[in-house]
Design a protein around this motif. Structure first.
Motif, short mmCIF file in Angstrom:
data_model
loop_
_atom_site.label_atom_id
_atom_site.label_comp_id
_atom_site.label_asym_id
_atom_site.label_seq_id
_atom_site.Cartn_x
_atom_site.Cartn_y
_atom_site.Cartn_z
N PRO A 1 0.83 -1.21 0.00
CA PRO A 1 0.00 0.00 0.00
C PRO A 1 0.87 1.27 0.00
CG PRO A 1 -0.75 -1.55 1.68
CD PRO A 1 0.56 -2.07 1.18
N VAL A 2 0.42 2.28 -0.74
CA VAL A 2 1.14 3.56 -0.71
C VAL A 2 0.82 4.27 0.60
CG1 VAL A 2 1.16 3.76 -3.22
CG2 VAL A 2 -0.72 4.80 -1.92
N SER A 3 1.69 5.19 1.01
CA SER A 3 1.55 5.86 2.30
C SER A 3 1.06 7.30 2.15
CB SER A 3 2.90 5.85 3.03
OG SER A 3 3.89 6.48 2.23
N HIS A 4 0.41 7.59 1.04
CA HIS A 4 -0.08 8.95 0.78
C HIS A 4 -1.42 8.85 0.05
CE1 HIS A 4 1.02 8.30 -3.42
NE2 HIS A 4 2.18 7.82 -2.98
N ASP A 5 -2.06 9.98 -0.18
CA ASP A 5 -3.29 9.97 -0.97
C ASP A 5 -3.01 9.37 -2.34
OD1 ASP A 5 -4.70 11.16 1.07
OD2 ASP A 5 -4.48 13.19 0.26
N PRO A 6 -3.90 8.51 -2.82
CA PRO A 6 -3.62 7.85 -4.11
C PRO A 6 -3.72 8.81 -5.28
CG PRO A 6 -5.82 7.31 -3.37
CD PRO A 6 -5.18 8.07 -2.24
N VAL A 7 -2.95 8.52 -6.30
CA VAL A 7 -3.14 9.17 -7.60
C VAL A 7 -4.47 8.71 -8.16
CG1 VAL A 7 -2.27 9.32 -9.96
CG2 VAL A 7 -0.67 9.35 -8.03
N ILE A 8 -5.25 9.64 -8.68
CA ILE A 8 -6.56 9.31 -9.26
C ILE A 8 -6.53 9.67 -10.75
CG2 ILE A 8 -9.04 9.76 -9.23
CD1 ILE A 8 -8.73 10.49 -6.25
N ILE A 9 -6.95 8.73 -11.57
CA ILE A 9 -7.08 8.94 -13.01
C ILE A 9 -8.54 8.76 -13.38
CG2 ILE A 9 -6.46 8.07 -15.30
CD1 ILE A 9 -3.80 7.14 -14.10
#
Length: 199
Positions: A13-21
């Motif tokens: 899991p990433v540790s920041h807000d996810p990139v959204i496309i």
């Protein structure tokens, strides 16, 4: 149609807000909207923004890949928070047919987030596009981070394996009719017709 990049390339899991496309219908193509954390790391490319930049994958980027899973023809879209972009048409893994094609691309930024909007003409998408993946890269040196919408499963990671966004076998099904309507047919592409003649 919305996608969130919530994992690293190898499934953590990433540790920041996810990139959204987000993808939406547009005039003669698709709108691709990106919302992403802004790191300014690495710094901006030295060339003027608003133009193609070969080697953009070495900077802070969000990438989307549109694939025909049968022919392995695919479109690679790279977008940078500083206004640079790169479009590649490939036939076979890493086999570039055309690059640095023009793109209508707009960017806005705050101190910690960037938003980009690109217009992808139908002519750039390979015929019968049916698979998709997306990626994000930021950071420098040992802090370089590689993130994937559809990562390599952790149990398949090999010792000393490195991130490789051209692992087409991990792309997942993508149905443009869910976006465009059941009766829609993907327009034919002069780009790809010419590419087929030169392969």
């Amino acid at each position: 149609m919305e996608f969130k990049i919530e994992h690293t390339w190898n499934g953590f899991p990433v540790s920041h807000d996810p990139v959204i496309i987000r993808l939406a219908p547009a005039n003669a193509g698709l709108l691709m909207d990106v919302t992403a954390p802004f790191y300014n790391d690495p710094p901006a490319p030295t060339s003027d923004p608003g133009k193609p930049f070969n080697g953009l994958w070495n900077y802070e980027v969000v990438e989307a890949f549109f694939l025909n899973g049968q022919t392995e023809q695919y479109l690679e879209v790279e977008l940078c928070p500083h206004g640079h972009y790169l479009i590649l048409l490939l036939s076979g893994r890493r086999k570039v047919l055309k690059q640095e094609l023009p793109l209508t691309f707009e960017v806005s930024r705050t101190s910690d987030q960037w938003n980009g909007r690109a217009h992808l003409p139908w002519s750039y998408l390979p015929p019968a596009t049916d698979k998709f993946n997306a990626f994000a890269i930021h950071g420098s040196g040992e802090a370089r981070m590689y993130e994937a919408l559809y990562p390599v499963p952790q149990h398949e990671i090999q010792k000393e394996q490195h991130p490789d966004f051209h692992r087409l076998e991990y792309f997942k099904c993508f149905n443009l009719k869910m976006l465009m309507g059941e009766g829609w047919k993907q327009p034919e592409s002069d780009f790809w017709a010419l590419c087929r003649q030169t392969i």
